[in-house]
Design an enzyme around this catalytic site. Sequence first.
Site, PDB file in Angstrom:
ATOM      1  CG  HIS A   6     117.098  71.012 101.804  1.00  0.00           C
ATOM      2  ND1 HIS A   6     116.206  70.121 101.262  1.00  0.00           N
ATOM      3  CD2 HIS A   6     116.997  70.881 103.151  1.00  0.00           C
ATOM      4  CE1 HIS A   6     115.579  69.478 102.239  1.00  0.00           C
ATOM      5  NE2 HIS A   6     116.040  69.921 103.383  1.00  0.00           N
ATOM      6  NE  ARG A   7     117.001  66.686 103.703  1.00  0.00           N
ATOM      7  CZ  ARG A   7     115.809  66.117 103.768  1.00  0.00           C
ATOM      8  NH1 ARG A   7     115.519  65.123 102.934  1.00  0.00           N
ATOM      9  NH2 ARG A   7     114.914  66.500 104.644  1.00  0.00           N
ATOM     10  CD  GLU A  33     119.874  70.875 105.829  1.00  0.00           C
ATOM     11  OE1 GLU A  33     119.336  70.418 106.845  1.00  0.00           O
ATOM     12  OE2 GLU A  33     119.858  70.269 104.720  1.00  0.00           O
ATOM     13  CG  ASP A  35     119.739  66.200 107.464  1.00  0.00           C
ATOM     14  OD1 ASP A  35     119.021  66.956 108.132  1.00  0.00           O
ATOM     15  OD2 ASP A  35     119.710  66.152 106.217  1.00  0.00           O
ATOM     16  CG  HIS A  48     116.588  63.773 106.490  1.00  0.00           C
ATOM     17  ND1 HIS A  48     115.384  63.103 106.688  1.00  0.00           N
ATOM     18  CD2 HIS A  48     116.369  65.048 106.887  1.00  0.00           C
ATOM     19  CE1 HIS A  48     114.499  63.961 107.171  1.00  0.00           C
ATOM     20  NE2 HIS A  48     115.058  65.144 107.309  1.00  0.00           N
ATOM     21  CD  GLU A 107     117.716  68.873 110.724  1.00  0.00           C
ATOM     22  OE1 GLU A 107     116.744  68.319 111.300  1.00  0.00           O
ATOM     23  OE2 GLU A 107     117.664  69.293 109.559  1.00  0.00           O
ATOM     24  CE  LYS A 109     117.198  64.395 111.052  1.00  0.00           C
ATOM     25  NZ  LYS A 109     116.422  65.477 110.366  1.00  0.00           N
ATOM     26  CG  ASP A 228     115.337  70.622  97.590  1.00  0.00           C
ATOM     27  OD1 ASP A 228     115.892  70.686  98.700  1.00  0.00           O
ATOM     28  OD2 ASP A 228     114.250  70.036  97.412  1.00  0.00           O
TER      29      ASP A 228
END
Length: 237
Positions: A6-7, A33, A35, A48, A107, A109, A228
């Site tokens: 995650h990020r 992952e 953004d 993000h 992702e 945005k 994370d």
Amino acid sequence: MYTIAHRGASGYAPENTFAAFDIAADMNTDLIELDVQLTKDGHIVVIHDDKVDRTTDGSGFVKDFTLKELQTLDAGSWFGPEFKGERIPLLEEVLKRYHPEIGLLIELKGHASQIGLEKAVGQLLGRFSFSIHHIVQSFSIKSIQTFHEMYPSVPTAIITRPSFGMFSQNQLNAYKSVANYVNIKYTRLNRYLISSARKNGLKVFAWTVRDPKTAAKLQDMVDGIVTDYPDFISKGG
């Protein structure tokens, strides 16, 4: 089952930076992952929030910065002094660094300012052979529909927080018309929800897991876990 950082490995390093991505890579994550948004001058950057305030030493909306201006910001010190000097990456830089060894869960945005983001991301992915390792997702079904219509060969996902532990058939029909995956907040997950998604041809991801017990519980239930802490996911599970 995919381990999805995650990020990046954002429990260990500042989110959406190469520091976090490199740690995730070292932990043998399957997908990173991240953004993406467009800068004032049309570059795709990895961040993000719609504003830079939380994760950099700058202030203001991403859309109001040129790439050159964004790259002067420190995107690491907020997390810890050892990360001073981390920068906001370009999506192209991330692709070059990890393609094709590690896939990306990208992702889009959904801010109103991000006109043309779907087309820009699809064109960039096309330069990397539309690898099946890359998946494009959004909370906005409209955004995913736009992307899917332009680039139907690229796998897509809808991010969702289903109400009352279930999807309506109308929701499922809408999702499966444009997406291959549903990415569901893990606290809303149950076996009925997973079963109904799969019966409609959708694979299931769970977001965002931050403890080993939850990760262990979900491993046999879903097709991917967004976390994370990629090292919480047992590769033997």
